[in-house]
Design a protein around this motif. Structure first.
Motif, PDB file in Angstrom:
ATOM      1  N   THR A  83       0.979  -1.107  -0.647  1.00 22.90           N
ATOM      2  CA  THR A  83       0.271  -0.183  -0.145  1.00 22.90           C
ATOM      3  C   THR A  83       1.101   1.259  -0.103  1.00 22.90           C
ATOM      4  O   THR A  83       0.318   2.468  -0.269  1.00 22.90           O
ATOM      5  CB  THR A  83      -1.016  -0.093   1.523  1.00 22.90           C
ATOM      6  N   GLU A  84       1.904   1.281   0.456  1.00 22.35           N
ATOM      7  CA  GLU A  84       2.948   2.221   0.278  1.00 22.35           C
ATOM      8  C   GLU A  84       3.088   3.279  -1.065  1.00 22.35           C
ATOM      9  O   GLU A  84       3.068   2.640  -2.094  1.00 22.35           O
ATOM     10  CB  GLU A  84       4.464   1.920   0.586  1.00 22.35           C
ATOM     11  N   ALA A  85       2.839   4.383  -1.094  1.00 27.04           N
ATOM     12  CA  ALA A  85       2.960   5.300  -2.228  1.00 27.04           C
ATOM     13  C   ALA A  85       4.336   6.107  -2.549  1.00 27.04           C
ATOM     14  O   ALA A  85       3.982   7.039  -2.671  1.00 27.04           O
ATOM     15  CB  ALA A  85       1.450   6.059  -2.268  1.00 27.04           C
ATOM     16  N   PRO A  86       4.857   5.989  -2.683  1.00 23.31           N
ATOM     17  CA  PRO A  86       6.575   6.843  -3.074  1.00 23.31           C
ATOM     18  C   PRO A  86       5.979   7.343  -4.222  1.00 23.31           C
ATOM     19  O   PRO A  86       5.106   7.144  -5.110  1.00 23.31           O
ATOM     20  CB  PRO A  86       7.491   5.698  -3.212  1.00 23.31           C
ATOM     21  N   VAL A  87       6.781   8.341  -4.600  1.00 25.34           N
ATOM     22  CA  VAL A  87       6.575   9.487  -5.507  1.00 25.34           C
ATOM     23  C   VAL A  87       8.194   8.761  -6.134  1.00 25.34           C
ATOM     24  O   VAL A  87       9.180   9.471  -5.081  1.00 25.34           O
ATOM     25  CB  VAL A  87       6.709  10.827  -5.864  1.00 25.34           C
ATOM     26  N   PHE A  88       8.261   9.217  -7.798  1.00 22.73           N
ATOM     27  CA  PHE A  88       9.452   8.905  -8.650  1.00 22.73           C
ATOM     28  C   PHE A  88       9.205   9.767  -9.249  1.00 22.73           C
ATOM     29  O   PHE A  88       8.436   9.640  -9.895  1.00 22.73           O
ATOM     30  CB  PHE A  88       9.022   7.023  -9.120  1.00 22.73           C
ATOM     31  N   VAL A  89      10.121  10.976  -9.556  1.00 24.07           N
ATOM     32  CA  VAL A  89      10.926  11.635 -10.431  1.00 24.07           C
ATOM     33  C   VAL A  89      11.932  10.976 -11.222  1.00 24.07           C
ATOM     34  O   VAL A  89      12.926  10.785 -10.677  1.00 24.07           O
ATOM     35  CB  VAL A  89      11.705  12.635  -9.939  1.00 24.07           C
ATOM     36  N   VAL A  90      11.612  10.856 -12.263  1.00 24.29           N
ATOM     37  CA  VAL A  90      12.375  10.538 -13.345  1.00 24.29           C
ATOM     38  C   VAL A  90      12.393  10.707 -14.275  1.00 24.29           C
ATOM     39  O   VAL A  90      11.754  12.064 -14.753  1.00 24.29           O
ATOM     40  CB  VAL A  90      11.854   8.965 -14.065  1.00 24.29           C
ATOM     41  N   GLY A  91      13.728  10.737 -15.558  1.00 25.60           N
ATOM     42  CA  GLY A  91      14.074  11.586 -16.693  1.00 25.60           C
ATOM     43  C   GLY A  91      15.490  11.574 -16.747  1.00 25.60           C
ATOM     44  O   GLY A  91      16.471  10.448 -16.082  1.00 25.60           O
ATOM     45  N   LEU A  92      15.492  12.539 -17.862  1.00 24.39           N
ATOM     46  CA  LEU A  92      17.326  12.447 -17.514  1.00 24.39           C
ATOM     47  C   LEU A  92      17.854  13.091 -17.211  1.00 24.39           C
ATOM     48  O   LEU A  92      17.047  13.796 -16.574  1.00 24.39           O
ATOM     49  CB  LEU A  92      17.482  12.943 -19.909  1.00 24.39           C
ATOM     50  N   PRO A  93      19.037  12.916 -17.578  1.00 22.30           N
ATOM     51  CA  PRO A  93      19.878  14.425 -16.319  1.00 22.30           C
ATOM     52  C   PRO A  93      19.786  15.831 -17.380  1.00 22.30           C
ATOM     53  O   PRO A  93      19.737  15.763 -18.316  1.00 22.30           O
ATOM     54  CB  PRO A  93      20.915  13.780 -16.319  1.00 22.30           C
ATOM     55  N   ARG A  94      20.006  17.089 -16.041  1.00 20.48           N
ATOM     56  CA  ARG A  94      19.272  17.895 -17.014  1.00 20.48           C
ATOM     57  C   ARG A  94      18.933  18.137 -17.244  1.00 20.48           C
ATOM     58  O   ARG A  94      18.053  18.606 -18.188  1.00 20.48           O
ATOM     59  CB  ARG A  94      21.232  18.190 -17.574  1.00 20.48           C
ATOM     60  N   THR A  95      17.476  17.764 -16.905  1.00 11.96           N
ATOM     61  CA  THR A  95      16.175  18.068 -17.748  1.00 11.96           C
ATOM     62  C   THR A  95      15.317  18.584 -17.154  1.00 11.96           C
ATOM     63  O   THR A  95      14.094  18.692 -16.623  1.00 11.96           O
ATOM     64  CB  THR A  95      15.444  16.995 -18.032  1.00 11.96           C
ATOM     65  N   GLY A  96      15.953  19.451 -15.119  1.00 12.92           N
ATOM     66  CA  GLY A  96      14.526  19.252 -14.048  1.00 12.92           C
ATOM     67  C   GLY A  96      14.447  18.829 -13.041  1.00 12.92           C
ATOM     68  O   GLY A  96      13.684  18.932 -12.187  1.00 12.92           O
ATOM     69  N   ILE A  97      15.004  17.453 -13.625  1.00 18.50           N
ATOM     70  CA  ILE A  97      14.717  16.845 -11.830  1.00 18.50           C
ATOM     71  C   ILE A  97      15.191  16.810 -10.897  1.00 18.50           C
ATOM     72  O   ILE A  97      13.778  16.589  -9.616  1.00 18.50           O
ATOM     73  CB  ILE A  97      15.806  15.812 -11.602  1.00 18.50           C
TER      74      ILE A  97
END
Length: 329
Positions: A83-97
């Motif tokens: 039930t845990e609900a982590p938030v993943f922020v993904v993408g290429l580097p240098r794109t605003g992560i």
């Protein structure tokens, strides 16, 4: 100002030589000497390539294996009740992560888990191959038939080892988790995924001009312009696949829209994560807007379209994207 010559003392140290070359290139670019800056960035990245060769064929095989693995039936056992609900922020580097990470972590119901590779560690642990440092086709094959519940529990265990805020949802900003989206969806049914997107040419140029940590083997594709362009293309195609395979699970956000209108984009991210607006996020938005917006061009920060200063030198990259149907900005 030429700035291209390095002293013999610096040349004798590969790491210092690389750092000096990037520093000289950045200074030239900031001064407006774009032709000389480009030449110096090429020199700096050549030093990196000599130390960290890149095998583009291996990445092509990896991306293809991911699409093939998730094309029909999902590879893990469908047994996750986590039930845990982590938030993943993904993408290429240098794109605003980093910016998105700061905006989300300001929320009272979220905490920053940083960019520790918890999901890659869980994958290595469940396959029993702790010595393998990166995801590859062998690891993908080894995950077939594994328990989604077990993988999710391993991930949560890694996260809790870092947590000083029990009861809050972690914000995991390990960028390369875009490769793991299929397993994240299976193992963590309540997870939220936010993917950063940036214009193709700016993605290439921002990585090519960035001196990643000396001695780091991360992002070896960034040290050659066409290698970077190929990786950006593979990333965009993989994200299109994930979007089609898991509709509604991934919130994609434009870097360009984010830096221009942070509050609106942050509200949309929070809504995707099932979270209400938090006034603390407004304070962060206000501070970040002042940082990324130039005094002379508040509606168009300098980081957007920076590649245009080198448009002639980047002709091959432009041609590559146009030939593959990818918009430049």
């Amino acid at each position: 100002m030429s700035g291209t010559a390095l002293s013999p003392a610096i040349e004798r140290s590969p790491a210092e030589g690389t750092e000096a070359a990037f520093s000289a290139a950045t200074a030239l670019e900031d001064s407006g000497d774009h032709a000389e800056a480009f030449a110096q960035f090429v020199r700096a990245n050549a030093l990196c390539r000599a130390r960290f060769p890149y095998d583009g064929k291996a990445d092509e095989a990896l991306f293809e294996a991911l699409r093939r693995t998730f094309a029909r039936d999902l590879p893990l056992l469908p047994d996750s009740t986590i039930t845990e609900a982590p938030v993943f922020v993904v993408g290429l580097p240098r794109t605003g992560i980093s910016l998105v990470h700061r905006l989300l972590s300001a929320h009272s119901q979220l905490w920053s888990a940083g960019d520790l590779p918890a999901m890659p560690a869980a994958v290595r642990q469940i396959t029993g191959d702790m010595a393998r440092p990166v995801l590859d086709t062998q690891t993908i094959a080894g995950l077939a038939g594994r328990s989604a519940q077990a993988l999710g529990e391993l991930y949560i265990t890694h996260m809790r080892q870092q947590s000083k805020a029990q009861g809050l949802r972690p914000v995991d900003r390990f960028a390369a988790n875009f490769l793991y989206i299929g397993w994240i969806v299976e193992a963590l049914p309540n997870a939220s995924i936010v993917c950063l997107r940036r214009g193709a040419m700016d993605s290439v140029w921002s990585n090519f001009r960035t001196p990643f940590a000396a001695g780091s083997t991360d992002y070896p594709w960034s040290h050659d312009l066409l290698d970077a362009a190929r990786y950006v293309l593979m990333f965009q195609r993989l994200m299109a696949f994930w979007r089609q395979r898991f509709p509604g699970r991934i919130h994609e956000i434009s870097f360009e829209h984010l830096v221009i209108d942070q509050e609106v984009q942050t509200r949309r991210m929070l809504a995707h994560c099932g979270l209400p607006w938090d006034p603390a996020c407004h304070d962060i938005c206000d501070r970040e807007t002042k940082v990324v917006s130039g005094a002379r061009q508040p509606s168009r920060p300098r980081s957007i379209g920076r590649w245009h200063a080198h448009e002639t030198a980047l002709a091959d990259v432009m041609e590559f994207f146009l030939a593959n149907g990818i918009p430049l900005d």
